[in-house]
Each structure stands twice: as structure tokens, then as C-alpha cells.
Design an enzyme around this catalytic site. Structure first.
Site, PDB file in Angstrom:
ATOM      1  CD  GLU A 152      -3.451  -1.694   1.865  1.00 39.78           C
ATOM      2  OE1 GLU A 152      -2.976  -0.239   3.046  1.00 39.78           O
ATOM      3  OE2 GLU A 152      -3.848  -1.569   2.657  1.00 39.78           O
ATOM      4  CG  HIS A 193      -8.532   1.563   3.596  1.00 41.95           C
ATOM      5  ND1 HIS A 193      -7.971   2.263   2.784  1.00 41.95           N
ATOM      6  CD2 HIS A 193      -7.886   0.281   3.202  1.00 41.95           C
ATOM      7  CE1 HIS A 193      -6.424   2.093   2.568  1.00 41.95           C
ATOM      8  NE2 HIS A 193      -6.802   0.344   3.675  1.00 41.95           N
TER       9      HIS A 193
END
Length: 292
Positions: free
Chosen positions: A147, A180
Site C-alpha cells: 500500500e 478501502h
């Protein structure tokens, strides 16, 4: 391959093209998680292994993609330097951001110390068990590394030269926060939550992941290193959100008073030290320094 690693480049992109390219990179990361569907949820070991391979592929492909978007510049920097993968200032680039984050979390850390949790960290069996646990690896290694590489190291070179570092620190994390939202599918399909409940939980997650993303973006552009954001990400995943209710419900007055004191002291010290501990010269940050 040698040209990709040694050529000096710069990023001088049209603003809309920079945004679109950033969107493509973020979309490639999230969509890679669903290329091979499984009947199990995101926490099933097989799903985790498949997603490890998927996000690794996404990150590997992002590197030549960035290089294709760049233009040759003898006064520029190599692609690896733009990505925060360089040796000069590396030790401080990892330790000072982590120290800064630990100062912010000194309240929860004091809680854990009083609860005797620190004793676990001294046990080598804890680390051996953790390093063989796929959930721990996902949360502490694979997740933070992939990420931070894509949402910080790959997006910031596109955004900073085009929009300036302040705008990049504000806007880049939005891609990270929105990425997310796909967890909402997990909540509905595998946890049985209603759409409204799943949406509000995901919206709350969007808020704190975006805020955290802005912090990591700030660390990245100030230090010019990827290691600091990765370590901070891993540490925050380990700590989780602070449990204020546990402090307020503590029966031992001394522990309660001490925890409250450090909960208040932590953020104060954090904001006092944020700029001094991320001074670019400490990290030999000549990549992004010109934009600060």
C-alpha cells in the site's frame, strides 16, 4: 532494464493526466484483488495468498508505467529515487518517523505497558509465531509494503511536481481512503451487515485511512524515503485505534491518571516535533526538497 534503473527523469504532467494516471494506479491495485474470485472472505488463508500475488503484480507493473509517464532530464533523479528507494539517509528515514508515530501513540503504549503486554514482545516465540502467521504477515508486512509503495511512492511523484507538495499531501490520500471502500462488499456478503451499516462503517474507515494517508504522504515527501511510511503503517496496524473507553473504565486510579496524561501529552509532543523530526536535510532529501 538498465535504462529504467539509471536514467535521470522528471515528471512534468498535465494536471488532468496526472490525476487520471493516479486513478489508474489506485484502481489497478484494488481491482487486482478481485481478478481471481474466491467463495471465501478476505480473511481466508487462500484468499490472502491470492491477494498477495495480485498486489505484488500490481506494484511491479506500476514501476515501468511510471517510467513511461516520465521524461528524460539530466538534472532529474532516477526512478528509484523518486520512489523513495535510496540509501542516503535511510537509517534516519526509518527511525525518526517511527519514533514520531510512537510519540503520538504514547498513551496507548503506556496502557499496554501497564497491562503487561510488553512482556510478550520479549518472547522470541511470539515473533516466530507471528512470522509464520499469514494474518500477521498481511497486516504488518505485505499490506504496509504494497500500500505504501503504490499509494505513496507511485502517486507522489505524479502529484507533487504537478500540484505542489501541499496539494499532493491533501489529495493523494483520498485515493488511499477510497481504496478501502471495497471492504464494504466483505461486510455485506460475508458478515451479513445491512447496506446502511456497512456503508457507515466504511465511511468511518475512509475518514481515518485518509487522515493516516495524509500523514504518510507528508512523511514521504519530507524524508524522500519509503521506509518511514512503511514502518509507521505497520506500527499503526499493530496498535489499532486507541481504546478511550478502556482508559475511562480503568479501576486503578493511578493507571487511569497516567494513561490520560500520556493521551494528552502524546499529540502535543507529536505536533511540536513533527516538523523538526522530518527536516529534509536530515535525510539527504534532494529529490522532493525543491518542492517544499
Amino acid at each position: 532494464m538498465s535504462e529504467l534503473t539509471s536514467s535521470t527523469i522528471n515528471f512534468d504532467l498535465n494536471p488532468l493526466f496526472a490525476l487520471f494516471s493516479s486513478f489508474l494506479l489506485a484502481f489497478s491495485y484494488v481491482s487486482s484483488l478481485y481478478i481471481k474470485s474466491t467463495k471465501e472472505g478476505r480473511n481466508h488463508p487462500m484468499t490472502i495468498k491470492i491477494r498477495f500475488l495480485a498486489v505484488t503484480t500490481s506494484c511491479v507493473l506500476a514501476t515501468p508505467f511510471l517510467y513511461l509517464l516520465s521524461n528524460s532530464d539530466p538534472k532529474g533523479h532516477t526512478l528509484w529515487e523518486w520512489l523513495g528507494l535510496r540509501s542516503r539517509g535511510l537509517v534516519l528515514g526509518g527511525t525518526l518517523p517511527l519514533l514520531l508515530t510512537m510519540i503520538l501513540f504514547c498513551g496507548p503504549l503506556v496502557q499496554r505497558y501497564d497491562a503487561g503486554v510488553f512482556e510478550i514482545y520479549r518472547d522470541m516465540n511470539y515473533w516466530k509465531t507471528s512470522l509464520s502467521n499469514i494474518y500477521w504477515i498481511r497486516n504488518h508486512i505485505m499490506g504496509p509494503v504494497s500500500e505504501e509503495f503504490l499509494f505513496r511512492a507511485c502517486l507522489m511523484p505524479l502529484m507533487v511536481p504537478t500540484f505542489g507538495w501541499k496539494a499532493a499531501v491533501c489529495f493523494c490520500p483520498i485515493f488511499f481512503g477510497l481504496a478501502h471502500f471495497h471492504h464494504m462488499l466483505q461486510k455485506i456478503q460475508f458478515e451479513g451487515l445491512e447496506f446502511k451499516t456497512a456503508f457507515f462503517q466504511s465511511a468511518f474507515q475512509f475518514c481515518y485511512t485518509t487522515t493516516f494517508g495524509a500523514y504518510c504522504a507528508y512523511i514521504f515527501v519530507r524524508t524522500g524515503h519509503l521506509l518511514g511510511p512503511i514502518l509507521c503503517h505497520s506500527f499503526c496496524n499493530h496498535m489499532g485505534l486507541p481504546d478511550i473507553n478502556e482508559v475511562l473504565n480503568e479501576d486503578d486510579f493511578d493507571k487511569k491518571a497516567r494513561a490520560i496524561c500520556f493521551y494528552l501529552l502524546g499529540p502535543v509532543l507529536f505536533f511540536m516535533l513533527l516538523k523538526p523530526l522530518t527536516t529534509p536535510v536530515l535525510f539527504s532529501n534532494d529529490v522532493y526538497y525543491q518542492y517544499l
